[in-house]
Design a protein around this motif. Sequence first.
Motif, PDB file in Angstrom:
ATOM      1  N   VAL A 212     -27.168 -13.492 -18.030  1.00  0.00           N
ATOM      2  CA  VAL A 212     -26.748 -13.497 -16.624  1.00  0.00           C
ATOM      3  C   VAL A 212     -27.569 -12.502 -15.810  1.00  0.00           C
ATOM      4  N   TYR A 213     -27.818 -11.322 -16.372  1.00  0.00           N
ATOM      5  CA  TYR A 213     -28.655 -10.334 -15.670  1.00  0.00           C
ATOM      6  C   TYR A 213     -30.078 -10.844 -15.500  1.00  0.00           C
ATOM      7  N   ALA A 214     -30.587 -11.545 -16.523  1.00  0.00           N
ATOM      8  CA  ALA A 214     -31.934 -12.116 -16.418  1.00  0.00           C
ATOM      9  C   ALA A 214     -31.984 -13.232 -15.386  1.00  0.00           C
ATOM     10  N   GLY A 222     -19.720  -8.064 -10.560  1.00  0.00           N
ATOM     11  CA  GLY A 222     -18.798  -7.712 -11.635  1.00  0.00           C
ATOM     12  C   GLY A 222     -18.170  -8.940 -12.258  1.00  0.00           C
ATOM     13  N   ASP A 223     -17.712  -9.881 -11.431  1.00  0.00           N
ATOM     14  CA  ASP A 223     -17.292 -11.194 -11.901  1.00  0.00           C
ATOM     15  C   ASP A 223     -18.503 -12.103 -11.717  1.00  0.00           C
ATOM     16  N   PHE A 224     -19.274 -12.286 -12.808  1.00  0.00           N
ATOM     17  CA  PHE A 224     -20.560 -12.958 -12.671  1.00  0.00           C
ATOM     18  C   PHE A 224     -20.414 -14.411 -12.236  1.00  0.00           C
ATOM     19  N   SER A 225     -19.225 -15.004 -12.385  1.00  0.00           N
ATOM     20  CA  SER A 225     -19.059 -16.391 -11.947  1.00  0.00           C
ATOM     21  C   SER A 225     -19.241 -16.519 -10.434  1.00  0.00           C
ATOM     22  N   GLU A 226     -19.061 -15.415  -9.701  1.00  0.00           N
ATOM     23  CA  GLU A 226     -19.250 -15.441  -8.255  1.00  0.00           C
ATOM     24  C   GLU A 226     -20.718 -15.607  -7.872  1.00  0.00           C
ATOM     25  N   ASN A 227     -21.640 -15.364  -8.833  1.00  0.00           N
ATOM     26  CA  ASN A 227     -23.054 -15.560  -8.556  1.00  0.00           C
ATOM     27  C   ASN A 227     -23.441 -17.038  -8.546  1.00  0.00           C
ATOM     28  N   PHE A 228     -22.635 -17.877  -9.182  1.00  0.00           N
ATOM     29  CA  PHE A 228     -22.965 -19.290  -9.276  1.00  0.00           C
ATOM     30  C   PHE A 228     -22.486 -20.046  -8.043  1.00  0.00           C
ATOM     31  N   VAL A 236     -17.453 -25.051 -12.828  1.00  0.00           N
ATOM     32  CA  VAL A 236     -16.080 -25.535 -12.695  1.00  0.00           C
ATOM     33  C   VAL A 236     -15.410 -25.602 -14.061  1.00  0.00           C
ATOM     34  N   ALA A 237     -16.128 -26.168 -15.038  1.00  0.00           N
ATOM     35  CA  ALA A 237     -15.586 -26.249 -16.393  1.00  0.00           C
ATOM     36  C   ALA A 237     -15.423 -24.863 -16.999  1.00  0.00           C
ATOM     37  N   LEU A 238     -16.375 -23.979 -16.715  1.00  0.00           N
ATOM     38  CA  LEU A 238     -16.306 -22.618 -17.240  1.00  0.00           C
ATOM     39  C   LEU A 238     -15.065 -21.897 -16.725  1.00  0.00           C
ATOM     40  N   ARG A 239     -14.809 -21.998 -15.433  1.00  0.00           N
ATOM     41  CA  ARG A 239     -13.645 -21.314 -14.866  1.00  0.00           C
ATOM     42  C   ARG A 239     -12.343 -21.862 -15.436  1.00  0.00           C
ATOM     43  N   ALA A 240     -12.289 -23.161 -15.667  1.00  0.00           N
ATOM     44  CA  ALA A 240     -11.080 -23.758 -16.230  1.00  0.00           C
ATOM     45  C   ALA A 240     -10.841 -23.275 -17.656  1.00  0.00           C
ATOM     46  N   THR A 241     -11.891 -23.252 -18.477  1.00  0.00           N
ATOM     47  CA  THR A 241     -11.720 -22.828 -19.871  1.00  0.00           C
ATOM     48  C   THR A 241     -11.474 -21.325 -19.975  1.00  0.00           C
ATOM     49  N   MET A 242     -12.163 -20.543 -19.144  1.00  0.00           N
ATOM     50  CA  MET A 242     -11.970 -19.096 -19.193  1.00  0.00           C
ATOM     51  C   MET A 242     -10.578 -18.703 -18.709  1.00  0.00           C
ATOM     52  N   THR A 243      -9.995 -19.521 -17.852  1.00  0.00           N
ATOM     53  CA  THR A 243      -8.612 -19.273 -17.442  1.00  0.00           C
ATOM     54  C   THR A 243      -7.692 -19.317 -18.654  1.00  0.00           C
ATOM     55  N   CYS A 244      -7.932 -20.274 -19.549  1.00  0.00           N
ATOM     56  CA  CYS A 244      -7.137 -20.364 -20.785  1.00  0.00           C
ATOM     57  C   CYS A 244      -7.348 -19.120 -21.646  1.00  0.00           C
ATOM     58  N   ALA A 245      -8.601 -18.689 -21.763  1.00  0.00           N
ATOM     59  CA  ALA A 245      -8.911 -17.516 -22.585  1.00  0.00           C
ATOM     60  C   ALA A 245      -8.230 -16.268 -22.040  1.00  0.00           C
ATOM     61  N   ILE A 246      -8.258 -16.088 -20.736  1.00  0.00           N
ATOM     62  CA  ILE A 246      -7.682 -14.888 -20.130  1.00  0.00           C
ATOM     63  C   ILE A 246      -6.162 -14.899 -20.239  1.00  0.00           C
ATOM     64  N   CYS A 247      -5.562 -16.061 -20.127  1.00  0.00           N
ATOM     65  CA  CYS A 247      -4.097 -16.147 -20.260  1.00  0.00           C
ATOM     66  C   CYS A 247      -3.654 -15.698 -21.647  1.00  0.00           C
TER      67      CYS A 247
END
Length: 362
Positions: A212-214, A222-228, A236-247
Motif C-alpha cells: 500500500v505504501y508503494a 491511516g485507514d488505507f481503504s480511503e486511498n482507493f 467494495v468486496a474488501l470493505r465487506a469482508t473486512m467488516t466481518c473480520a473486524i466484528c
Amino acid sequence: VYLLSVFTMSILVALSNTLGTFSYYGAARLTAGRRTAMWAEIWVLCTNVGLCISYVIVLGDFSFALAQKYGVHISKEECMAALVGLICWPLSCAPSLGFLRWMSMLGLASVLFCTLVAGVRYWDGSYFDASGPPSLAGFKLGSFGHCFPILVGAFGAHTNIPLLYKEVAPGAVTPNWGRTEAGKADFWKMIKVITVSLTIACLVYGWVGIVVYATFGSKTKGDFSENFRPDDQLLVALRATMTCAICSTFALMMMSARAAACNLFLEPLGFAITSVSRAIVATFLTALCLGVAAVAKEIDIVLAYNGSVFATPVCFVAPPIMYLCLPRQSRKRSISTLCVLSALAGLVFGLYGFLVTFRSST
C-alpha cells in the motif's frame, strides 16, 4: 514487535503452567499481589476498550463507504450503531472463545483477501499517475514512534493468551503443570500456535503495509481503504469482508475487557460471575465503545495513545515482571535476563511512542 510478542506471550503460557491459572489477572495476583493485580487489570481493561473503540471507528468508515456506494442515505454514526448492535454486541456476549471459532476463520479469510487486493492494485498500476510509482522514503525514526504503538495494538492479543491456553490444555489448572510430561507437551503445542499465528500476522501486515505504501507513497492514510476510489469493485468486496473480520476481532477483545471489568467491579463486591452478569457487562462496555467512537472518529489518535499508554505495558512490560516475581526455583536465569530486557524495551518504546504522538497531536 514480532519477537517481543512471541516471547511475552510464551511467558504468559509459562505462568499459566506454573501457577495453575487461566487469566491475566490471576497470574498478576499470584505473583505481584492483589493490589498490583488490580492496577494491571485496569490497564488490561483500558487496552481492550481502546482497541474496541478503534474497531468501531473502522467499522463506521467501511460501512458508511458501502452505504454511499449503493445510495443508502445513512450517517456514519448510524452505520456504527447498526453493526455494533446487530453483530458485535451479540458476539461479545458469547460464553467462551471457542464459540467464536468459525467467526474467527471467516475473519482470517477476510484478512487474506485484503493481501490479495493490495497486491493486485499495486501490480496493475491503476492508482499511479503519469510519472509512475511514487517515490518512497527510507527509514524514519520519527515515523517509528508513530508505528510502534499501532503495531502493539495489532499484535497485542496477550490478555487472551491464558484463555486460549485453557482451550489447548485444560489440565493446566493444576499448579506446576509445566513440570509434568503432559504439561511440557501442552506448553510447546501452545508455543507452536502462537508462533504460527504471529508469523502469519507479521507476513500479512508487512505485505499490506509495504504494498500500500508503494502504491500511494506519502499520501497513504491511516485507514488505507480511503486511498482507493469509491467505485473500485475490489475495494467494495474488501470493505465487506473486512467488516466481518473486524466484528469477530471486536468480540475477542470485548471478552477480555468484560473479564477484566468483572474482576475489578463484580468479584470484590461478592457478585457471582454468571452468563447474565457477563452479558450485562459486555452490553455496558459495548455501548461505551460505541459512544466514544462516535465522538473520536479519528482512528490514528486512538490507536497511538492506546498503544503507547496502555497496550505496551500490558503486552511487553507486565508479563516479564510477573515472571521475575516467581520463586527463584521456578525461574530460569536465561529467561529472567530476557524478561529484564523485554520490560526495558517496552518501557523505552512505549514512552517514545507517547512523546511522538503527543507532539504530533499538539
